[in-house]
Design an enzyme around this catalytic site. Structure first.
Site, mmCIF file in Angstrom:
data_model
loop_
_atom_site.group_PDB
_atom_site.id
_atom_site.type_symbol
_atom_site.label_atom_id
_atom_site.label_comp_id
_atom_site.label_asym_id
_atom_site.label_seq_id
_atom_site.Cartn_x
_atom_site.Cartn_y
_atom_site.Cartn_z
ATOM 1 N N SER A 15 0.816 -1.167 0.150
ATOM 2 C CA SER A 15 0.425 -0.036 0.172
ATOM 3 C C SER A 15 0.754 1.349 -0.153
ATOM 4 O O SER A 15 0.262 2.051 -0.923
ATOM 5 C CB SER A 15 -0.591 0.213 1.256
ATOM 6 O OG SER A 15 0.051 0.090 2.057
ATOM 7 N N ASP A 55 -6.366 5.764 9.966
ATOM 8 C CA ASP A 55 -6.969 5.081 10.775
ATOM 9 C C ASP A 55 -6.213 4.549 11.640
ATOM 10 O O ASP A 55 -6.045 3.178 12.077
ATOM 11 C CB ASP A 55 -6.884 3.664 9.508
ATOM 12 C CG ASP A 55 -5.501 4.140 8.322
ATOM 13 O OD1 ASP A 55 -4.795 4.477 9.025
ATOM 14 O OD2 ASP A 55 -5.844 3.253 7.329
ATOM 15 N N HIS A 95 -1.521 3.962 7.792
ATOM 16 C CA HIS A 95 -1.211 3.898 7.066
ATOM 17 C C HIS A 95 -1.025 5.278 7.209
ATOM 18 O O HIS A 95 -0.833 5.933 8.231
ATOM 19 C CB HIS A 95 -2.383 3.947 6.154
ATOM 20 C CG HIS A 95 -2.723 2.411 5.491
ATOM 21 N ND1 HIS A 95 -4.093 1.951 5.811
ATOM 22 C CD2 HIS A 95 -1.919 1.196 4.376
ATOM 23 C CE1 HIS A 95 -3.887 0.410 5.173
ATOM 24 N NE2 HIS A 95 -2.800 0.382 4.566
#
Length: 265
Positions: free
Chosen positions: A71, A234, A237
């Site tokens: 990611s 969150d 990340h």
């Protein structure tokens, strides 16, 4: 499986695998934290982000930079290209003393582990050969409690294939998972320990394969631990600020690799 569920699954599995080493009380705590982590909302890949872009003045020295990995390589956690680690790194390279024109692309896929790098290398080598490949991988191996030697072997193979294609390679090792705020202690400490084991194995494998290593955990972990703003909403990340910290840590190695690549025939 969505990125949200994939992250939750890995965190839950990390908790489950760590239970054998805990007391009955520790088992209850870790199991409870896994349940909480499983129900958190995690950032999703932003489909509007550019995976190909050119940054810098026309006529400047050209640099083809490709990102591979998880990611991090596609900027999960931010919603503007300029905020991704690739976008920020490209701007730093373009604004540097050499004034490069950076042709940036990414073949990374959110949720990837080191076993997925073989496919990404094949995609990266399609068409015009990149000058420098930046690989950001390891967090998902760590949360899944993958054996460090196995993860490192897949990474080393990817680096070796890129080097055989005359691509300079820089690897940002597993970041400091002990800095994430999506999970609480003691599960956070378990993930941090797992990440450090992965990073050590990655370092040896990358150097053996002819790549360059940037230890993101050591170089940027203290900043992430001290500043909650380096993580997105969150708590897992990186945010734009977090990606900026990574970009500055990676810049010297990527710049050096670009200088070497410029001397290739």
């Amino acid at each position: 499986m969505s990125e949200q569920h994939e992250v939750a699954f890995r965190l839950g599995r990390a908790a489950a695998l760590s239970l054998v080493a805990g007391t009955v009380g520790g088992i209850a705590v870790l199991a409870g934290q896994a349940v909480v982590a499983r129900h958190r909302r995690y950032a999703q890949p932003e489909l509007g982000l550019a995976l190909r872009a050119t940054v810098g003045r026309a006529g400047g020295p050209s640099l083809r930079l490709v990102l591979l990995g998880d990611s991090s390589a596609v900027g999960v956690g931010v919603d503007r290209f300029e905020e991704t680690v690739g976008g920020q790194l490209a701007h730093l390279l373009a604004e540097g003393p050499t004034g490069r024109q950076v042709h940036l692309s990414s073949v990374g896929v959110a949720g990837s582990r080191s076993t997925d790098l073989a496919t990404q290398v094949a995609r990266a080598l399609l068409g015009e050969r990149p000058d420098v490949a930046l690989i950001l991988i390891g967090a998902n191996d760590a949360t899944a409690m993958t054996g460090p030697a196995d993860a490192a072997a897949y990474l080393g193979s990817a680096v070796r294939r890129l080097r055989e294609a005359h691509v300079e390679v820089v690897v940002g090792t597993c970041p400091d998972l002990g800095a994430v705020r999506a999970v609480a202690a003691p599960l956070r400490q378990v993930l941090g320990w797992s990440g450090r084991r992965i990073a050590r194995a990655q370092t040896a494998a990358v150097l053996d394969a002819g790549g360059t290593v940037v230890d993101l955990g050591t170089e940027t972990g203290p900043v992430f631990r001290a500043d909650a703003g380096t993580l997105c909403h969150d708590g897992y990340h990186p945010s734009a600020d977090g990606y900026r910290v990574w970009a500055h840590a990676l810049l010297p190695a990527v710049s050096a690799a670009a200088a070497i690549a410029s001397r290739h025939p």
